[in-house]
Each structure stands twice: as structure tokens, then as C-alpha cells.
Design a protein around this motif. Structure first.
Motif, PDB file in Angstrom:
ATOM      1  N   GLY A   1       0.834  -1.190   0.000  1.00  0.00           N
ATOM      2  CA  GLY A   1       0.000   0.000   0.000  1.00  0.00           C
ATOM      3  C   GLY A   1       0.870   1.241   0.000  1.00  0.00           C
ATOM      4  N   VAL A   2       0.330   2.363  -0.470  1.00  0.00           N
ATOM      5  CA  VAL A   2       1.137   3.567  -0.695  1.00  0.00           C
ATOM      6  C   VAL A   2       0.462   4.802  -0.110  1.00  0.00           C
ATOM      7  N   VAL A   3       1.280   5.638   0.554  1.00  0.00           N
ATOM      8  CA  VAL A   3       0.876   6.973   0.993  1.00  0.00           C
ATOM      9  C   VAL A   3       1.867   7.963   0.395  1.00  0.00           C
ATOM     10  N   ASP A   4       1.366   9.073  -0.188  1.00  0.00           N
ATOM     11  CA  ASP A   4       2.275   9.992  -0.882  1.00  0.00           C
ATOM     12  C   ASP A   4       2.964  10.947   0.078  1.00  0.00           C
ATOM     13  N   ASN A   5       3.784  11.833  -0.454  1.00  0.00           N
ATOM     14  CA  ASN A   5       4.621  12.733   0.349  1.00  0.00           C
ATOM     15  C   ASN A   5       3.827  13.798   1.088  1.00  0.00           C
ATOM     16  N   GLU A   6       2.555  13.960   0.752  1.00  0.00           N
ATOM     17  CA  GLU A   6       1.697  14.909   1.463  1.00  0.00           C
ATOM     18  C   GLU A   6       0.796  14.216   2.479  1.00  0.00           C
ATOM     19  N   GLY A   7       1.009  12.912   2.661  1.00  0.00           N
ATOM     20  CA  GLY A   7       0.199  12.154   3.617  1.00  0.00           C
ATOM     21  C   GLY A   7      -1.130  11.701   3.052  1.00  0.00           C
ATOM     22  N   GLU A   8      -1.277  11.747   1.740  1.00  0.00           N
ATOM     23  CA  GLU A   8      -2.506  11.287   1.093  1.00  0.00           C
ATOM     24  C   GLU A   8      -2.448   9.775   0.908  1.00  0.00           C
ATOM     25  N   GLU A   9      -3.477   9.102   1.381  1.00  0.00           N
ATOM     26  CA  GLU A   9      -3.539   7.644   1.270  1.00  0.00           C
ATOM     27  C   GLU A   9      -4.107   7.284  -0.101  1.00  0.00           C
ATOM     28  N   ILE A  10      -3.291   6.668  -0.936  1.00  0.00           N
ATOM     29  CA  ILE A  10      -3.691   6.361  -2.312  1.00  0.00           C
ATOM     30  C   ILE A  10      -4.138   4.910  -2.371  1.00  0.00           C
ATOM     31  N   PHE A  11      -5.395   4.677  -2.706  1.00  0.00           N
ATOM     32  CA  PHE A  11      -5.871   3.304  -2.804  1.00  0.00           C
ATOM     33  C   PHE A  11      -5.106   2.577  -3.912  1.00  0.00           C
ATOM     34  N   ALA A  12      -4.962   1.269  -3.747  1.00  0.00           N
ATOM     35  CA  ALA A  12      -4.070   0.497  -4.609  1.00  0.00           C
ATOM     36  C   ALA A  12      -4.499   0.522  -6.077  1.00  0.00           C
ATOM     37  N   ASP A  13      -5.799   0.623  -6.358  1.00  0.00           N
ATOM     38  CA  ASP A  13      -6.188   0.643  -7.773  1.00  0.00           C
ATOM     39  C   ASP A  13      -5.698   1.907  -8.456  1.00  0.00           C
TER      40      ASP A  13
END
Length: 499
Positions: free
Chosen positions: A266-278
């Protein structure tokens, strides 16, 4: 003669310690999962091993298998009970010890062994156990093989034979780590959070990311099978929130979170936004299709509709194939279509050559994300995410529904929406534009807002996902419409999480 398994036994009795317990519902569509001690005991696991060995002989597979186990307090004992059964069935076992699931898949190639049996409950809560199995690399069992295995085990048709053996492969993780890190280092110095939820990946992920040139900030990487903070599951909002908090605290370029057996990321970007896997899948498809125009990508029915509407993917000639949810289904479909990659909303990603070997590996996904950032030196993860068209989607939500009835309930829901479509009824205030029933039902309204309901393949739950390309309000309207239909079925319980 090995005793015929029982489907129920009372704990703390003579029978429980003398007979195999195997609850039938533990045989899932593409792997096996039980509540240990309540639904399967150690003799039951031994029966499973004999049954798997019997099936391998029946399939004509060379009688050799790789085994490993994840980091739970009981996984090692379960693995050795499984090994005992496999050896009794005449199978030569190569044991790689404590491992992530993708390590076991890699071992099939590295040790030239056709079959695999990885003891793991993946992201399920403590108390669960299971086995991911396959007899033909890189794919794992699907419904046909699992159905036959269930038949063999529960019928008691457990054939023992000579020829079994055991070999422990010392320090196998070093071979896996070398395979992933024998590559050029990143040109860009990335500050990366490695979040492992105290699961198995904590023993391996930080050093792999460091070896390719990342500055690694560890988060819950200490192995602790009590999972003290949250379950290691990158679809769980608790884990994603912890990753986001750490990004903001240390100013990381990206946070990468791994599930309990390391096959998802799973990934969270540099601004703390949680990006869903799709959405990560869309970003990686954009990146890879620039290098490999005209590629095919397989995606599961839970995933965003952007795979067919994103302008960059259209420009790059991408062909998107929506298929059944489940690591075994997507893995086989990627192989059958010779797709460049397959993406599941759960975070199972499958990369074919030249990126991977076709199986799901959270660390290969993590490296692909780092490589994408490396190829875009002037852009942050948040910049790349902002370039993807905006949609409003939910996390994967799972209302409780017993294993014994969940498929029946899902079928009722499919039929209900089919009847509504045939009668010209609206859903969430709009006509139904399309129904996709390859796996449960995906109801698409006129403006492209959609809702999915399917039966979970590995837990006593249904699965609900909603997405709108229009607004969050439309997402909530579709969720209410879907939930209203679900509540017509008294077997459907509370959600594990909502939005």
C-alpha cells in the motif's frame, strides 16, 4: 490408514486429540483458511498435507514442494504438521523457513521445484491460519484444484506412500534479497517509510529498500505476532493513517506498507494522502505503458474505472481487462493474456517480464513505485497522483456474512439488481447503464458512478466498493442504494469499516 477427517470436534476431548478436524468452509476459491483450533487442528493440517500430496501425484506433478511459514505464534507448528502429511504422501519437501509468500514463489524458480505450500493467514486477524498452494509456477490453485483437494481430504481418500523427504534450505532469504537488489541503484535519493505492521515483511523490506539506494524510515518493522498496533493490512485505514502520520512527521517522499505475508503493498504519498491500490495501479500503468506502449493490464472488478477512461492510458494504447477478484484469478489471467501486469484493489500486483515473474510480490511493487519516482525526478508522488483524473472512491468495506451463506446472499443481490435493470428501475436516482457480473455484481449508473458487491473469497464477509467520477455525494448516494439492497438480507451484518 489415516483417519477420515471430521467436520466438527469438541476441543479438550479425547477425540479432538486423536482425530483430524477440518471444517469444509476452510477450502476457499483459491487458497485455504481456517480459524486454528476451532475449525482445524494439527491432525487436520496433517490430513491436508496428505491430501495435497495425493493431489500432486494425481496431477502428475514432480513430487517436490517448497514450504515456508509467516510470522505468527502458531505458523511454524502448522507448517511442520503440513510437512508431516506431505512426506507421508511421498513428497520431497524443501523448507525455506520463516518467509514472505513471494519468497516461496521465488523459491519455486530458484530451487527448480514445481509446487508450493506457503503457510500463512495473510492479512487475516490472529487466530486464522491458511495455506497458499500451487503446482505450476507462477500460478496458484484456483477453484478446480481447491475443489478436488477438498474432495480428497474430506472423503478420507488420503493415500500414503514411500519416497517422501525433507531438506531445510539454509539462509534462503539472502538468495531472494540478492535477486531483487542485483540491479542499478536509484539515481534519486528517496526517503521511504517501510511500514510492516509488525508482520513478516519487517525482517526483509527495510534492507531491500536500502540496498537499492533509499533512505529508509522503519515503521512497525519489529516482528511481533500479536500485531500490537493494527493488523498488517494495507487496505486497513488504521495502517494507512499510521503511514500518513509518519510521512508528515519525517517528511518522507513516500510510505510503502506491506501486509502480513509480504505479497501486497500500500502507498501513501509525500503529502500524507492515502492512495488506494487501484489508483497506484493506474499510475504504474501510465509509467510502464510509456516504456511499453500497447500493453495489456488485467484489473479486478473492485478497481477504478480509470483503466479504460484515463487519457494517458488511451494515448499509450493500453488494453484493460477487468477480471475476477482474487490473487489466483488475476495471476492466471495475466499469464493467459501475456499481460504486462495485473492489479487488484487489495494491493496484490502481478508483474510479468521484464519487471517480474508473474506472481504477486509486495517488494517488487515497492521497487516499481520507487522506479516510477526515479523516472520522474522533477515530480513528487503527490504530483504524479494529481495528474490522474479525480474520482471519489471508498476503501474496501466488508459487512459480516457467514461462510455457509455468503455466496447464496451474493447471488440474491446479483438477481435483485438484474431484476431492477430488466424492469427499468433506477439505482441511486439514475438508470442502470451496465451490470458486470463476472464476479458478484458491479452496478454502473448513467453518470459512471458504480457499486460492487461480491462474496469474500477468504473471510466470512461480503465485499462492497463504490466509486464515482462525479462527486463524493454521488459515492454516498450509491453506497446507500447498495446498502439498502444488502439490508434486505438478514444474514448481512455490520461493516468492518466505512468511509
Amino acid at each position: 490408514m489415516f483417519p477420515k477427517p471430521r467436520t466438527s470436534l469438541t476441543p479438550n476431548t479425547y477425540d479432538y486429540e486423536s482425530l483430524p478436524l477440518v471444517k469444509p468452509t476452510g477450502f476457499r476459491e483459491y487458497d485455504a483458511r481456517w480459524l486454528f483450533q476451532k475449525e482445524i487442528n494439527l491432525m487436520g493440517v496433517q490430513a491436508l498435507g496428505i491430501g495435497l500430496g495425493t493431489l500432486l501425484h494425481e496431477l502428475g506433478t514432480k513430487p517436490e514442494i517448497v514450504t515456508g511459514h509467516d510470522f505468527r505464534g502458531y505458523s511454524s507448528s502448522i507448517k511442520y504438521a503440513l510437512i508431516s502429511g506431505l512426506m507421508a504422501a511421498g513428497i520431497k519437501v524443501k523448507d525455506i523457513g520463516l518467509a514472505m509468500s513471494p519468497m516461496a514463489y521465488f523459491a519455486q524458480f530458484d530451487l527448480d521445484v514445481p509446487a508450493v505450500a506457503m503457510v500463512t493467514a495473510s492479512h487475516n486477524d490472529n487466530g486464522w491460519t491458511g495455506v497458499k498452494m500451487g503446482a505450476q509456477r507462477p500460478v496458484t490453485f484456483g477453484p478446480e484444484e481447491m475443489g478436488r483437494l477438498k474432495e480428497i481430504v474430506l472423503s478420507g481418500d488420503l493415500k500414503t506412500r514411500d519416497g517422501g523427504g525433507y531438506e531445510f534450505i539454509e539462509n534462503f532469504p539472502a538468495r531472494y534479497i540478492a535477486d531483487l537488489t542485483n540491479r542499478p541503484k536509484l539515481k534519486r535519493r528517496l526517503k521511504v517509510i517501510a511500514a510492516c505492521g509488525n508482520g513478516t515483511a519487517g525482517a526483509f523490506a527495510p534492507q531491500i529498500l536500502e540496498a537499492i539506494g533509499c533512505e529508509v524510515v522503519p515503521l512497525d518493522t519489529e516482528l511481533d505476532h500479536s500485531f500490537p498496533r493494527y493488523n498488517p493490512n494495507p487496505e486497513d485505514m488504521k495502517m494507512l493513517h499510521a503511514m500518513a502520520d509518519k510521512v508528515r512527521e519525517v517528511g518522507a517522499d513516500v510510505a510503502l506498507g506491506f501486509d502480513g505475508d509480504g505479497d501486497r503493498c500500500g502507498v501513501v504519498d509525500n503529502e500524507g494522502e492515502e492512495i488506494f491500490a487501484d489508483k497506484i495501479g493506474v499510475m504504474l500503468a501510465r509509467d510502464l505503458s510509456t516504456l511499453h506502449p500497447g500493453s495489456t493490464f488485467v484489473v479486478d472488478v473492485k478497481s477504478t474505472g480509470l483503466f479504460v477512461t484515463d487519457p494517458v492510458l488511451i494515448k499509450n494504447g493500453v488494453k484493460a481487462d477487468y477480471w475476477k477478484t482474487g490473487h489466483s484469478y488475476i495471476k492466471r489471467r495475466v499469464r493467459d493474456l501475456d499481460a504486462l501486469a495485473g492489479f487488484e484493489k487489495s494491493g496484490h500486483f502481478f508483474f510479468n517480464a521484464p519487471v517480474g515473474r508473474g506472481y504477486d510480490d509486495g517488494l517488487v511493487t515497492a521497487l516499481a513505485v520507487c522506479d516510477m519516482l526515479d523516472r520522474n525526478p522533477g515530480k513528487s508522488m503527490a504530483d504524479l497522483y494529481r495528474e490522474v483524473p479525480k474520482t471519489w472512491g471508498t476503501p474496501t468495506m466488508a459487512p459480516h456474512c457467514a461462510d455457509e451463506v455468503k455466496y447464496e446472499v451474493a447471488n440474491r443481490v446479483v438477481k435483485r439488481f438484474e431484476a431492477m435493470h430488466a424492469a427499468g428501475e433506477t439505482v441511486a436516482g439514475q438508470p442502470i447503464r451496465d451490470l458486470i457480473t463476472v464476479n458478484g455484481v458491479r452496478v454502473v449508473s448513467q453518470d459512471g458512478t458504480w457499486g460492487l458487491v461480491r462474496a469474500s473469497s477468504n473471510k466470512p464477509e461480503l465485499v462492497v466498493v463504490i466509486e464515482s467520477p462525479v462527486s463524493e455525494a454521488r459515492t454516498r448516494e450509491m453506497f446507500k442504494a447498495i446498502d439498502d439492497v444488502l439490508r434486505e438480507n438478514p444474514e448481512v451484518g455490520a461493516y468492518n469499516q466505512t468511509f
